[in-house]
Design an enzyme around this catalytic site. Structure first.
Site, mmCIF file in Angstrom:
data_model
loop_
_atom_site.group_PDB
_atom_site.id
_atom_site.type_symbol
_atom_site.label_atom_id
_atom_site.label_comp_id
_atom_site.label_asym_id
_atom_site.label_seq_id
_atom_site.Cartn_x
_atom_site.Cartn_y
_atom_site.Cartn_z
ATOM 1 N N ASP A 1 34.319 31.925 8.035
ATOM 2 C CA ASP A 1 33.339 31.975 8.852
ATOM 3 C C ASP A 1 32.575 33.291 8.468
ATOM 4 O OD1 ASP A 1 35.509 33.185 9.535
ATOM 5 O OD2 ASP A 1 35.326 33.264 11.733
ATOM 6 N N ASP B 1 32.199 22.063 0.909
ATOM 7 C CA ASP B 1 31.056 21.271 1.345
ATOM 8 C C ASP B 1 30.126 22.039 2.082
ATOM 9 O OD1 ASP B 1 29.528 18.821 1.502
ATOM 10 O OD2 ASP B 1 30.599 18.335 3.391
HETATM 11 C C1 IPM Z 1 28.837 16.220 -1.046
HETATM 12 C C2 IPM Z 1 28.540 15.322 0.150
HETATM 13 C C3 IPM Z 1 29.778 14.471 0.266
HETATM 14 C C4 IPM Z 1 31.118 15.269 0.637
HETATM 15 C C5 IPM Z 1 29.481 13.504 1.350
HETATM 16 C C6 IPM Z 1 28.411 12.496 1.028
HETATM 17 C C7 IPM Z 1 30.784 12.452 1.589
HETATM 18 O O1 IPM Z 1 28.227 16.012 1.420
HETATM 19 O O2 IPM Z 1 29.154 15.557 -2.334
HETATM 20 O O3 IPM Z 1 28.618 17.504 -0.738
HETATM 21 O O4 IPM Z 1 31.065 15.662 1.837
HETATM 22 O O5 IPM Z 1 31.332 15.666 -0.061
HETATM 23 MG MG MG Z 2 27.797 18.099 0.963
#
Ligand code: IPM
Ligand code: MG
Length: 359
Positions: free
Chosen positions: A223, A247
């Site tokens: 965070d 992500d």
């Molecule tokens: C990324 C995308 C993917 C992930 C999705 C589409 C599954 O957001 O490559 O960042 O979460 O890894």
């Molecule tokens: Mg992503």
């Protein structure tokens, strides 16, 4: 050199952005005397429509047998109601796991030409934005059990987050090795004030640190990291983190560089066969309208040349062509600013080609 590249155009803007990257790869082959052959692979929503499966086994086989994989994007509203295990994104997760590409490298670097496109204040941008997020890609909550069931009469959803010491150690090493090649500063990001998996993460990172005395390791809660990325991005050089945190933070990090459309990524495991994809999604709202920015995909192709094919000069040539294109004042809609010339996806590819020269 002869290389066989598996090509996944995917859904939404995927086909149009991949087309531009293929033009660039073909020109590189001509200029440097290489031969690239392409194997088409169906994955994502288009594979669900065609084969009833987002990644049929023979498609994964084509990828594993290739020298590397270039991917556009998958997913879209059309497949929103498909059950979890058959969603387009599940194809991507199965591809990453099937290829064993546990290490995802996502650079957040501001192009000087795009400083105005950053939503951050100039005083912050001027301190520099140039860091890498090393994201663990085939473990954690994305790969734990997912289920929704009725418990005590209430619908209840469960997603399991698991990390083993080995999984943490192998991505940790990539973090340290990456830092070693840069400014020797590694920031490990977790949520050890709440999660057991994060406490193990932190312990393993500190254990590894003994093997890398030349690298300065710091810890940061996720965070806080989200906050620091907008407050003082210049403090970061290499960030290593688990799958879901990576992500989320990589979207944030990309945005402060101007546009998510500019950011490439590499995913590697134990072999040189890597998966190369822009970090943005399939953007169904602009698909087929020639509005997408293909640069994230073009730069992903450059990363493929650099990291999987050992073609550093060829990769430099692509990056220089992108820079020359930006210098000339061309912008796709996502990074358009006053005084620049707005171009579509195909024109962007053509203009980058025009600037592509043998280094
Ligand atoms: C990324 C995308 C993917 C992930 C999705 C589409 C599954 O957001 O490559 O960042 O979460 O890894
Ligand atoms: Mg992503």
């Amino acid at each position: 050199m002869n290389k066989n590249i598996a090509v996944i155009r995917g859904d939404g803007i995927g086909p149009e952005i991949v087309e531009q990257a293929l033009k660039v790869l073909n020109r590189i082959a001509e200029l440097y005397g290489h031969s690239f052959t392409y194997t088409d692979v169906d994955m994502g929503g288009c594979a669900i429509d065609k084969w009833g499966d987002p990644l049929p086994a023979e498609m994964l086989k084509k990828c594993v047998e290739s020298d590397s994989v270039l991917l556009g994007a998958v997913g879209g509203d059309k497949w929103n109601d498909v059950p979890g295990p058959m969603r387009p994104e599940k194809g991507l997760l199965r591809l990453r796991a099937g290829m064993g590409v546990y290490s995802n490298n996502r650079p957040a670097k501001i192009w000087p030409q795009l400083a105005d496109a950053s939503p951050l204040k100039k005083s912050i941008v001027d301190q520099g934005i140039d860091f890498i997020i090393v994201r663990e890609l085939i473990g954690g909550i994305y790969f734990g059990e997912h289920k929704t069931e009725v418990v005590d009469g209430k619908a209840t959803a469960i997603d399991i987050l698991t990390y083993s010491e080995e999984e943490i150690e192998r991505i940790g090493r990539i973090g340290f090795e990456t830092a070693r090649k840069r400014s020797k500063k590694l920031c490990s990001v977790e949520k050890s004030n709440v999660l057991d998996s994060s406490r193990l993460w932190k312990k393993v990172m500190h254990h590894l640190a003994a093997e890398y005395p030349d690298v300065e390791l710091s810890d940061m809660l996720v965070d806080n990291c989200a906050m620091q990325i907008v407050k003082n991005p210049a403090q970061f050089d290499v960030v290593v983190t688990e799958n879901m945190f990576g992500d989320i933070l990589s979207d944030e990090a990309s945005m402060i560089t101007g546009s998510i459309g500019m950011i490439p990524s590499s995913s590697l495991g134990a072999t040189t066969c890597g998966l190369y994809e822009p970090i943005h999604g399939s953007a169904p709202d602009i698909a087929g309208k020639d509005l997408a920015n293909p640069i994230g995909t073009i730069l992903s192709a450059a990363m493929m040349l650099r990291y999987s094919f050992d073609m550093a000069k060829e990769a430099d040539a692509i990056e220089n062509a992108v820079s020359a294109y930006l210098d000339a004042g061309y912008r796709t809609a996502d990074i358009m600013s006053e005084g620049m010339t707005c171009v579509g996806c195909a024109a962007c590819g053509d203009l980058i080609l025009q600037n592509l020269k043998k280094e």
